[in-house]
Design a protein around this motif. Sequence first.
Motif, PDB file in Angstrom:
ATOM      1  N   PHE A 182       0.914  -0.779  -0.281  1.00  0.00           N
ATOM      2  CA  PHE A 182       0.120   0.475  -0.158  1.00  0.00           C
ATOM      3  C   PHE A 182       0.950   1.127  -0.099  1.00  0.00           C
ATOM      4  O   PHE A 182       1.982   1.013   0.399  1.00  0.00           O
ATOM      5  N   GLY A 183      -0.132   2.483  -0.298  1.00  0.00           N
ATOM      6  CA  GLY A 183       0.976   3.758  -0.686  1.00  0.00           C
ATOM      7  C   GLY A 183       0.814   4.317  -1.798  1.00  0.00           C
ATOM      8  O   GLY A 183      -0.549   4.408  -1.987  1.00  0.00           O
ATOM      9  N   ASN A 184       1.957   5.193  -1.659  1.00  0.00           N
ATOM     10  CA  ASN A 184       1.620   6.182  -3.390  1.00  0.00           C
ATOM     11  C   ASN A 184       2.077   6.060  -4.169  1.00  0.00           C
ATOM     12  O   ASN A 184       1.581   6.730  -5.871  1.00  0.00           O
ATOM     13  N   TYR A 232      -2.739  -0.931  -3.369  1.00  0.00           N
ATOM     14  CA  TYR A 232      -3.524  -0.110  -2.515  1.00  0.00           C
ATOM     15  C   TYR A 232      -3.001   1.215  -2.926  1.00  0.00           C
ATOM     16  O   TYR A 232      -1.841   1.408  -2.174  1.00  0.00           O
ATOM     17  N   ARG A 233      -2.982   1.920  -3.254  1.00  0.00           N
ATOM     18  CA  ARG A 233      -2.759   2.897  -4.295  1.00  0.00           C
ATOM     19  C   ARG A 233      -3.510   4.416  -3.931  1.00  0.00           C
ATOM     20  O   ARG A 233      -4.484   4.568  -4.663  1.00  0.00           O
ATOM     21  N   ALA A 234      -3.470   5.448  -3.921  1.00  0.00           N
ATOM     22  CA  ALA A 234      -3.603   6.644  -3.818  1.00  0.00           C
ATOM     23  C   ALA A 234      -3.679   7.156  -5.408  1.00  0.00           C
ATOM     24  O   ALA A 234      -2.101   8.005  -5.428  1.00  0.00           O
ATOM     25  N   VAL A 235      -4.053   7.454  -5.746  1.00  0.00           N
ATOM     26  CA  VAL A 235      -4.688   7.926  -6.676  1.00  0.00           C
ATOM     27  C   VAL A 235      -4.644   9.500  -7.335  1.00  0.00           C
ATOM     28  O   VAL A 235      -4.468  10.409  -8.064  1.00  0.00           O
ATOM     29  N   THR A 292      -8.980   9.578  -3.916  1.00  0.00           N
ATOM     30  CA  THR A 292      -9.310   8.138  -4.537  1.00  0.00           C
ATOM     31  C   THR A 292      -8.343   7.162  -4.281  1.00  0.00           C
ATOM     32  O   THR A 292      -6.816   7.307  -4.492  1.00  0.00           O
ATOM     33  N   ALA A 293      -8.575   6.319  -3.628  1.00  0.00           N
ATOM     34  CA  ALA A 293      -7.636   5.225  -4.186  1.00  0.00           C
ATOM     35  C   ALA A 293      -7.974   4.102  -5.101  1.00  0.00           C
ATOM     36  O   ALA A 293      -9.322   3.958  -5.687  1.00  0.00           O
ATOM     37  N   ARG A 294      -6.671   3.559  -6.166  1.00  0.00           N
ATOM     38  CA  ARG A 294      -7.284   1.868  -6.761  1.00  0.00           C
ATOM     39  C   ARG A 294      -6.300   0.886  -6.466  1.00  0.00           C
ATOM     40  O   ARG A 294      -5.668   1.155  -5.819  1.00  0.00           O
ATOM     41  N   PHE A 295      -6.689   0.129  -6.257  1.00  0.00           N
ATOM     42  CA  PHE A 295      -6.050  -1.437  -5.953  1.00  0.00           C
ATOM     43  C   PHE A 295      -7.325  -2.264  -7.078  1.00  0.00           C
ATOM     44  O   PHE A 295      -8.320  -2.462  -7.431  1.00  0.00           O
ATOM     45  N   PHE A 322     -12.784   8.582  -0.793  1.00  0.00           N
ATOM     46  CA  PHE A 322     -13.453   9.249   0.365  1.00  0.00           C
ATOM     47  C   PHE A 322     -12.791  10.328   1.151  1.00  0.00           C
ATOM     48  O   PHE A 322     -10.824  10.228   0.071  1.00  0.00           O
ATOM     49  N   THR A 323     -13.450  10.772   2.117  1.00  0.00           N
ATOM     50  CA  THR A 323     -12.475  11.873   2.823  1.00  0.00           C
ATOM     51  C   THR A 323     -11.800  11.020   3.893  1.00  0.00           C
ATOM     52  O   THR A 323     -12.412  10.851   5.068  1.00  0.00           O
TER      53      THR A 323
END
Length: 463
Positions: free
Chosen positions: A244-246, A252-255, A268-271, A278-279
């Motif tokens: 997970f990370g950026n 599991y990535r924050a795009v 916005t997370a993409r997996f 979400f906030t």
Amino acid sequence: MRDAATLWTSEEIALATGGTASAPFDVSGVTFDSREVGPGDLFLALKGEATDGHRFLDQAFAQGAAGAVVSEAAAHPHVLVSDTIAALDALGIAARGRCAAKVIGVTGSVGKTGTKEALFAALDRPEPGTAHRSVKSYNNHTGVPLSLARMPRSARFGVFEMGMNHAGELAALTRLVRPHVAMVTTIAPAHMGFFESEAAIADAKGEIFQGIEPGGTAIIPFDSPHRDRLIEAAKPYAGAIMTFGNGDGADYRAVEAMRTRTGGTFVTARFGVRELSFTIAQPGAHWVSNAMGIIAAVDAVGGDLEMAGLALAEMGGLAGRGARFLARLPEGEALVIDESYNANPASMRATLDVLAQEPGRKIVVLGEMRELGDHSQAFHAELSGPIEAAGVGYAILVGQDMAPLAEALEGRIDFVHVADADTALARLESILAPGDAVLVKGSNGVRLSAVVAALGTLRTCST
């Protein structure tokens, strides 16, 4: 017939611990701290180097204890065992064995408690009362089995924090917890006084994977320089390994991450082929990364991802770990950010980044970082850069180990170097003005929580 509120019967306690019950009794809670005993609790009379719980039996029962676990004769209802510390472990093992909950174990140099609380909120949000977690920072050789012993047999999810400051400690704890999902939040130079390198810390944190249930999942920070080391540590034990990370390539990535007007982050997370927006109520880039790990863990145990997103949006700061409030002053208010529970170089930088986003004059009350060993002077001095980058207008440095930072800041910003929390509070009260934003952070032993408590008497509201 067992009452729905019953956590343990005396018969079950005796069976789990190999002890002998003096009389039948039922308990609805478990504690080993006599100050925390409430009506219906089981009191474990632990013997330690500094104190003996048997001295507090009368107090525990006066406060409403329903029973006790003892290793000496007692006048109150009890289960007699040969060793109360061993009995605590046995009770934790029995609790884990009788419960069908999906269990998540969390460790890391930074962010364990916040991540544990967020996971609990995320899993409990769809059906309150079905998730269980360790309270406070009960993450050591007594706190972990106690947290297990408190888990109701009907729980659907259990979240347990595990900590360490020496090699081998996590290996023992994870075998008690037996997580279906084991997560490492991050690796940072905490407890460097007990390790020869950061890589050695990664190895010690990687012990959490040794207790994973067959087919379980390891969750690893993708952006960590120790990612591959953690993956190798997980391979012999985990059925699946998720990152997970950026960074591009994280499972599991924050795009997308945009700061909101209230200081949180819209993410916005993409997996895989899925996305979730979400906030996160908590401010800071470190929370964006942690949230990806939280989503990964919720997904791994079959939790509701949409509800998890709502829980992250609703989650406030924890006392000592990011709680915020406004302190009333004669002519206005000042923002107080409470990070007083603990500190290491990574968490100092992360919270200074958060402070940088606040308007007004920025003040820091920073206590020394402990357990850094031979690296202490360098780590303290290196905070001068992040302090300047955050736009700090005034710094109050607390404790002898802050001397290298004081030297590094000389001539760069206004600061004062003081010996203790009481002096720091007096100095802060003399300069605090409406519109200021104050960050209070240091190792727990510096007692900066007393500074926060004093400011809390002026509280107007949480933010």
